[in-house]
Design a protein around this motif. Sequence first.
Motif, PDB file in Angstrom:
ATOM      1  N   ILE A  73       0.875  -1.183  -0.072  1.00 37.44           N
ATOM      2  CA  ILE A  73       0.174   0.050  -0.090  1.00 37.44           C
ATOM      3  C   ILE A  73       0.741   1.313  -0.125  1.00 37.44           C
ATOM      4  CG2 ILE A  73      -1.777   1.205   1.465  1.00 37.44           C
ATOM      5  CD1 ILE A  73      -2.819  -1.241   0.125  1.00 37.44           C
ATOM      6  N   HIS A  74       2.016   1.237   0.602  1.00 38.54           N
ATOM      7  CA  HIS A  74       2.591   2.423   0.793  1.00 38.54           C
ATOM      8  C   HIS A  74       3.475   2.500  -0.509  1.00 38.54           C
ATOM      9  CE1 HIS A  74       5.418   5.397   2.618  1.00 38.54           C
ATOM     10  NE2 HIS A  74       6.731   4.651   2.232  1.00 38.54           N
ATOM     11  N   ALA A  75       3.957   1.587  -1.152  1.00 43.52           N
ATOM     12  CA  ALA A  75       4.558   1.857  -2.394  1.00 43.52           C
ATOM     13  C   ALA A  75       3.702   2.217  -3.445  1.00 43.52           C
ATOM     14  CB  ALA A  75       5.013   0.317  -2.787  1.00 43.52           C
ATOM     15  N   ALA A  76       2.389   1.666  -3.536  1.00 40.90           N
ATOM     16  CA  ALA A  76       1.431   2.174  -4.324  1.00 40.90           C
ATOM     17  C   ALA A  76       1.063   3.698  -4.056  1.00 40.90           C
ATOM     18  CB  ALA A  76       0.085   1.280  -4.168  1.00 40.90           C
ATOM     19  N   ARG A  83      10.000   7.246  -6.698  1.00 41.25           N
ATOM     20  CA  ARG A  83      10.376   5.929  -6.681  1.00 41.25           C
ATOM     21  C   ARG A  83      10.652   5.227  -5.344  1.00 41.25           C
ATOM     22  NH1 ARG A  83      14.250   4.793 -11.253  1.00 41.25           N
ATOM     23  NH2 ARG A  83      13.526   6.082 -12.708  1.00 41.25           N
ATOM     24  N   TYR A  84      10.065   4.184  -5.432  1.00 43.84           N
ATOM     25  CA  TYR A  84      10.216   3.637  -3.804  1.00 43.84           C
ATOM     26  C   TYR A  84      10.910   2.164  -3.912  1.00 43.84           C
ATOM     27  CZ  TYR A  84       8.776   1.251   0.440  1.00 43.84           C
ATOM     28  OH  TYR A  84       8.556   0.923   1.698  1.00 43.84           O
ATOM     29  N   ASN A  85      11.815   1.977  -3.072  1.00 43.48           N
ATOM     30  CA  ASN A  85      12.521   1.004  -3.002  1.00 43.48           C
ATOM     31  C   ASN A  85      12.109   0.106  -1.752  1.00 43.48           C
ATOM     32  OD1 ASN A  85      14.341   1.204  -5.145  1.00 43.48           O
ATOM     33  ND2 ASN A  85      15.568   2.476  -3.752  1.00 43.48           N
ATOM     34  N   TYR A  86      11.547  -1.298  -1.977  1.00 43.99           N
ATOM     35  CA  TYR A  86      11.056  -1.983  -0.803  1.00 43.99           C
ATOM     36  C   TYR A  86      12.483  -2.480   0.072  1.00 43.99           C
ATOM     37  CZ  TYR A  86       6.456  -2.913  -3.046  1.00 43.99           C
ATOM     38  OH  TYR A  86       5.224  -2.788  -3.741  1.00 43.99           O
ATOM     39  N   PRO A  87      11.817  -2.336   1.489  1.00 45.77           N
ATOM     40  CA  PRO A  87      13.244  -2.737   2.235  1.00 45.77           C
ATOM     41  C   PRO A  87      13.481  -4.200   2.023  1.00 45.77           C
ATOM     42  CG  PRO A  87      11.200  -2.150   3.561  1.00 45.77           C
ATOM     43  CD  PRO A  87      10.986  -1.979   2.108  1.00 45.77           C
TER      44      PRO A  87
END
Length: 151
Positions: free
Chosen positions: A129-132, A140-144
Amino acid sequence: MTTSNEKNTATLIHLSALAQYIVPFGNYIFPTMIWSAKKNESEFVDYNGKQVLNFQLSILIYTIVLCAIAIPILLYAFFKNLPLNANFESEDFIYERILFGENSSWAIIGIVGVLIIIFIKIIEFVLIIHAAVKASNGDRYNYPLSISFFK
């Protein structure tokens, strides 16, 4: 500058990973379908598609490893203290024979492993949800803790 269409497509790729709750392996099928259809049209969509698939594959590996550890330990703790003439109708059977038996530490380790798996699935949901939301804002979002399978 990222267009509205690119943001929407990237957001949809992230949210399509939630299909795992409806369709088995939907978290791999739907993001892959959307990403492969749109990756050549936009670098932003390509980047987000890779991030989603890297994260989903990483979660799969972490879950398999934890299951490979937790399930045998729980089975060992259960069957180690199981007498041949067990009375399964006794309410005290589980507490006396398994949890407080000589292998209670094994049972606790197995239960902790299962709780970690549940925690990972909850965190996965929140991070998707956070990345969306980030993608819908054009960020740009990098998942941890995501392993880079696709670069």
